[in-house]
Each structure stands twice: as structure tokens, then as C-alpha cells.
Design a protein around this motif. Structure first.
Motif, short mmCIF file in Angstrom:
data_model
loop_
_atom_site.label_atom_id
_atom_site.label_comp_id
_atom_site.label_asym_id
_atom_site.label_seq_id
_atom_site.Cartn_x
_atom_site.Cartn_y
_atom_site.Cartn_z
N VAL A 12 15.88 -6.02 18.33
CA VAL A 12 16.10 -4.94 17.35
C VAL A 12 14.75 -4.59 16.73
O VAL A 12 14.07 -5.47 16.17
CB VAL A 12 17.09 -5.38 16.25
N LYS A 13 14.36 -3.32 16.87
CA LYS A 13 13.10 -2.86 16.29
C LYS A 13 13.40 -2.32 14.90
O LYS A 13 14.36 -1.59 14.71
CB LYS A 13 12.50 -1.78 17.19
N ILE A 14 12.58 -2.70 13.95
CA ILE A 14 12.85 -2.30 12.56
C ILE A 14 11.66 -1.57 11.95
O ILE A 14 10.50 -1.96 12.17
CB ILE A 14 13.16 -3.53 11.68
N SER A 15 11.96 -0.51 11.20
CA SER A 15 10.95 0.17 10.38
C SER A 15 11.33 -0.02 8.92
O SER A 15 12.51 0.10 8.56
CB SER A 15 10.94 1.67 10.68
N PHE A 16 10.34 -0.29 8.09
CA PHE A 16 10.57 -0.42 6.65
C PHE A 16 9.69 0.58 5.91
O PHE A 16 8.54 0.81 6.29
CB PHE A 16 10.19 -1.82 6.16
N ARG A 17 10.24 1.16 4.84
CA ARG A 17 9.45 2.03 3.97
C ARG A 17 9.82 1.71 2.53
O ARG A 17 10.96 1.33 2.23
CB ARG A 17 9.77 3.52 4.22
N SER A 18 8.87 1.90 1.62
CA SER A 18 9.17 1.67 0.20
C SER A 18 8.38 2.64 -0.64
O SER A 18 7.44 3.27 -0.16
CB SER A 18 8.81 0.23 -0.19
N ALA A 38 4.69 1.00 4.23
CA ALA A 38 5.20 1.35 5.56
C ALA A 38 4.89 0.20 6.50
O ALA A 38 3.72 -0.13 6.73
CB ALA A 38 4.55 2.62 6.09
N ALA A 39 5.93 -0.43 6.99
CA ALA A 39 5.71 -1.58 7.89
C ALA A 39 6.81 -1.61 8.94
O ALA A 39 7.75 -0.81 8.90
CB ALA A 39 5.70 -2.87 7.08
N GLY A 40 6.66 -2.52 9.87
CA GLY A 40 7.66 -2.65 10.91
C GLY A 40 7.86 -4.10 11.27
O GLY A 40 7.08 -4.97 10.86
N GLY A 79 6.92 -9.23 11.40
CA GLY A 79 6.22 -7.94 11.44
C GLY A 79 5.07 -7.85 10.47
O GLY A 79 4.44 -8.85 10.11
N GLY A 80 4.78 -6.63 10.06
CA GLY A 80 3.69 -6.36 9.14
C GLY A 80 3.40 -4.88 9.10
O GLY A 80 4.22 -4.08 9.53
N GLY A 81 2.25 -4.52 8.57
CA GLY A 81 1.88 -3.11 8.49
C GLY A 81 1.13 -2.82 7.21
O GLY A 81 0.14 -3.48 6.91
N HIS A 82 1.65 -1.85 6.46
CA HIS A 82 1.02 -1.46 5.20
C HIS A 82 1.97 -1.81 4.05
O HIS A 82 3.12 -2.15 4.28
CB HIS A 82 0.73 0.03 5.19
N LYS A 83 1.49 -1.63 2.81
CA LYS A 83 2.33 -1.97 1.66
C LYS A 83 3.63 -1.15 1.65
O LYS A 83 4.72 -1.69 1.45
CB LYS A 83 1.56 -1.72 0.37
N HIS A 98 -6.74 0.11 9.90
CA HIS A 98 -6.46 0.15 8.45
C HIS A 98 -5.22 -0.67 8.07
O HIS A 98 -4.68 -0.48 6.98
CB HIS A 98 -6.31 1.60 7.98
N HIS A 99 -4.75 -1.55 8.96
CA HIS A 99 -3.61 -2.40 8.62
C HIS A 99 -4.04 -3.61 7.79
O HIS A 99 -5.19 -4.05 7.89
CB HIS A 99 -2.89 -2.86 9.89
N LEU A 100 -3.09 -4.14 7.04
CA LEU A 100 -3.39 -5.28 6.18
C LEU A 100 -3.57 -6.57 6.99
O LEU A 100 -3.06 -6.68 8.10
CB LEU A 100 -2.24 -5.47 5.16
N SER A 114 -0.96 -9.45 19.13
CA SER A 114 0.44 -9.47 19.55
C SER A 114 1.03 -8.05 19.59
O SER A 114 2.07 -7.82 20.20
CB SER A 114 1.27 -10.32 18.59
N ARG A 115 0.37 -7.10 18.94
CA ARG A 115 0.87 -5.72 18.89
C ARG A 115 0.60 -4.94 20.18
O ARG A 115 1.01 -3.79 20.31
CB ARG A 115 0.23 -4.98 17.70
N ILE A 116 -0.15 -5.57 21.13
CA ILE A 116 -0.45 -4.83 22.35
C ILE A 116 0.10 -5.53 23.60
O ILE A 116 -0.36 -5.29 24.72
CB ILE A 116 -1.96 -4.51 22.50
P1 5GP Z 1 6.75 2.38 12.17
O1 5GP Z 1 7.88 2.00 11.29
O2 5GP Z 1 6.35 3.81 11.96
O3 5GP Z 1 6.93 2.00 13.59
O4 5GP Z 1 5.51 1.54 11.68
C1 5GP Z 1 5.07 1.52 10.34
C2 5GP Z 1 3.79 0.72 10.23
O5 5GP Z 1 4.05 -0.65 10.49
C3 5GP Z 1 2.72 1.15 11.23
O6 5GP Z 1 1.47 1.05 10.61
C4 5GP Z 1 2.86 0.15 12.34
O7 5GP Z 1 1.64 -0.05 13.00
C5 5GP Z 1 3.33 -1.11 11.62
N1 5GP Z 1 4.26 -1.87 12.47
C6 5GP Z 1 5.36 -1.39 13.08
N2 5GP Z 1 5.99 -2.35 13.77
C7 5GP Z 1 5.27 -3.48 13.59
C8 5GP Z 1 5.42 -4.83 14.08
O8 5GP Z 1 6.35 -5.18 14.80
N3 5GP Z 1 4.46 -5.72 13.68
C9 5GP Z 1 3.43 -5.36 12.87
N4 5GP Z 1 2.53 -6.30 12.53
N5 5GP Z 1 3.25 -4.11 12.41
C10 5GP Z 1 4.17 -3.17 12.76
#
Ligand code: 5GP
Ligand code: MN
Length: 336
Positions: A279-285, A307-309, A301-305, A119-121, A98-100
Motif C-alpha cells: 500500500v503506497k501512502i501520501s501524507f499532507r499536513s 508533504a511525505a510518503g 517513509g519520509g519526505g518533508h514536514k 531538498h528532502h529532510l 532505498s528510494r531508487i
Molecule cells: P507524494 O505523496 O507526492 O508521493 O510524496 C510527497 C513527498 O514525500 C515527496 O517529496 C516524496 O519524495 C516523499 N516520499 C513519497 N513517498 C516516500 C517514501 O516511500 N519514502 C520516503 N522517504 N519519501 C517519500
């Protein structure tokens, strides 16, 4: 390393290879793709990189950038043909089709051998050959290891090395995240030995602001930052009008979320960007709070522990309200 023999066999004779990476590629997504592409071309394969969307202009210096096919309505037929005819399809730096976007369904239907390097979870199970290492600092790190396992370390020249370096540098936050292991530094030492110019890469990526991007940063930090002290949380929300007012280009919002996290005591940060579609969201912790779990549970969404989005299909204001109202549920992790 898993499945290296299967890959070796796949690459034994010249192949038609397609490489793709996630929507709005960052330096690791594009750098690992172009680094791998450079290597595979040297091995005599025919290689085409296709990105599901455009990417920031501060990545245009990467070797092979001119040959990237950026997917759009206009290039749809061409992309479909390349995917259909590919003997091998490499999926880099994402773990869910779904990410592409549209490319996902084309790749799902394609007959070529699918190779995942990521390297994503929680990777989805769509590939035939998988190099998934959720402890790796960057996909570029795994690409380097795969090349080394194939016995071809010597083929990593300056051009390939600088692409891989860019991915590792950015995904480790310039070598400060906990993912920055001895192995990471050993690989960088190898790349330096091969002659990569780390100053050039750093400058190209971090010191290449347009005037409007820098002014936008100033505006956002002064007027758009909200700190929720009670929950050690800070967030920034930007409307589409504000993006327009500052002539915002792809990549101009990259790194913004880290400023919210840089406040003393803040453990959880979010960036909300109002795009046309959603709305696109970035999360960091920092520490034990899993933004991967948070993004999965509440924001598609998803990503890493750390850093995610994610993405939200309700209006910006409602998205922010939803976010703030979720914080009490996480009070234990956020406050203690
Ligand atoms: P960023 O906030 O820099 O766009 O993304 C942080 C991390 O979360 C990156 O590893 C990115 O691939 C992942 N990520 C960002 N947006 C999404 C999303 O909508 N879905 C998923 N599964 N991962 C995301
Ligand atoms: Mn990455």
C-alpha cells in the motif's frame, strides 16, 4: 553554497554522466533531472538520465524525455553498464538510496563521483558532493542555483527553464506553500525573462486529464473520502480493483490527497493506494504537524514536514485501521 568548487573541478573536462531521481518521478524529480541534463549536455558532457520506474505521461513534453532510460528488468543490463562506466552520478530529489529501488545498490557499488542535489529532510550520507538544502522549495530551485554558482546562468534556455519551472511550480503547490520565498520568485522572474511559457507548462501538467482520470476523481471524492472530525483528519483509500475499473495510469492519483486537505478545519490528510506489492501512502499536513516524522515512525517513509510518503506491507484495511488508531497519539497537535 557548499562544495561548488568540487563540482566545478569535476565538470572541468567532458565526462560521462548519469542522472537519476526517485521512484515514480514527479515534475520536480523529472524536471530537475532533465533541466540539469540539458545544461550538462550544453557543457559538452555525455549525459544519460535513468529513472527507477515509469512516470506520468503529463511529463512527456519535457525536453529530453525521449532519451530517458526507464529502468525495468529489460533495461537492467544497460542501466548497470551506464552506472558502472559513469564518471559522475547525479542523484536528484531523493535523500535515501532505498528510494531508487535496484538502482540504489548499483550506485552504491559504482566508482563514479556521486553528487546529491536534493531538498528532502534527513539526507543519507552516500554522496561525495552534496547540495542538500531542506529549506529549498524544490530540487529544481537548487539546480538553478548550482548552474548560477557555476557561472552558467546564461545557458538556461527555454527548454531547460521550462523543466525547472515545472519542478518549482508543482513542489510549491503553484506558489502557495510556505516554501515559496522571494528567492523562488526571483528565479521564476529570471526564467520568464529567458522566455519560458508558463501557460504551456501549467496546461501540460494540470489540464491534461484523460476522461477516465476525471471520472475517477469524481468517484473518489463522492464515495471514497473519510473525514475523522474528532482529529481534524481526512483520508482517501483506493483499492486495486477501483484503479483497474477506471483504467488508472501512472500519475492519475497525483494530487488526490490535496482534496482531502482542502476541507475546512482539516489539518492532516492521507491517501492510501493499494498496489500489487504494497500500500503506497501520501501524507499532507498544514502547520506544525510533521508528516515526515509520522511517515518515518509508522510507515517506512519520509519526505518533508508538510508533504511525505510511505509504504505499508499489511493489507489495505489493516493499514487504514493502523492509521486511524494512531491518531489519538497526535491529538494534541491535531486538535489544538
Ligand atoms: P507524494 O505523496 O507526492 O508521493 O510524496 C510527497 C513527498 O514525500 C515527496 O517529496 C516524496 O519524495 C516523499 N516520499 C513519497 N513517498 C516516500 C517514501 O516511500 N519514502 C520516503 N522517504 N519519501 C517519500
Ligand atoms: Mn522535490
Amino acid at each position: 553554497m557548499q562544495q561548488i568548487n568540487a563540482l566545478k573541478e569535476l565538470l572541468e573536462s567532458p565526462k560521462k554522466i548519469m542522472i537519476t531521481t526517485h521512484h515514480k518521478p514527479d515534475a520536480d524529480a523529472l524536471g530537475s533531472s532533465l533541466g540539469l541534463a540539458g545544461y550538462l549536455k550544453k557543457k559538452g558532457h555525455q549525459v544519460q538520465v535513468i529513472t527507477p520506474s515509469d512516470y506520468p505521461s503529463f511529463l512527456n513534453w519535457m525536453s529530453g524525455n525521449e532519451e530517458v532510460l526507464v529502468y525495468s528488468q529489460k533495461t537492467d543490463a544497460q542501466a548497470q553498464q551506464i552506472i558502472r562506466e559513469a564518471d559522475a552520478i547525479f542523484c536528484l530529489d531523493f535523500s535515501a538510496l532505498s528510494r531508487i529501488n535496484e538502482l540504489g545498490q548499483y550506485i552504491e557499488q559504482a566508482s563514479g563521483t556521486k553528487v546529491l542535489i536534493d531538498h528532502h529532510l534527513q539526507p543519507e550520507d552516500f554522496a561525495d558532493i552534496m547540495f542538500s538544502d531542506t529549506n529549498a522549495a524544490a530540487t529544481a530551485e537548487i539546480v538553478y542555483e548550482v548552474i548560477r554558482e557555476l557561472g552558467d546562468e546564461a545557458l538556461v534556455d527555454v527548454a531547460i527553464g521550462e523543466c525547472l519551472y515545472a519542478g518549482i511550480m508543482t513542489d510549491t503547490g503553484s506558489f502557495r506553500h510556505s516554501s515559496t520565498t522571494r528567492n523562488v520568485h526571483m528565479i521564476i522572474a529570471d526564467l520568464l525573462h529567458n522566455g519560458i511559457d508558463i501557460c504551456k507548462v501549467h496546461r501540460n501538467i494540470y489540464d491534461s486529464y484523460s476522461e477516465s482520470r476525471l471520472r475517477f476523481l469524481g468517484y473518489v471524492l463522492k464515495d471514497k473520502l473519510t473525514v475523522v472530525r474528532e482529529f481534524n483528519t481526512a483520508f482517501i483509500a483506493v483499492t486495486s480493483e477501483e484503479l483497474k475499473a477506471y483504467d488508472s495510469q501512472t500519475g492519475d492519483t497525483e494530487g488526490l490527497v490535496n482534496f482531502a486537505l482542502s476541507i475546512e478545519g482539516v489539518r492532516f490528510a492521507a491517501l492510501f493506494i493499494e498496489r500489487q506489492e504494497a500500500v503506497k501512502i501520501s501524507f499532507r499536513s498544514v502547520g506544525d504537524i510533521s508528516v515526515n516524522e509520522f511517515a518515518r515512525a509508522h510507515f517506512n517513509g519520509g519526505g518533508h514536514k508538510n508533504a511525505a510518503g510511505g509504504i505499508s506491507y499489511i493489507p489495505l484495511n489493516e493499514t487504514i485501521n493502523k492509521f486511524v488508531s494512531l491518531l489519538p497519539q497526535y491529538a494534541e497537535q491535531l486538535v489544538n
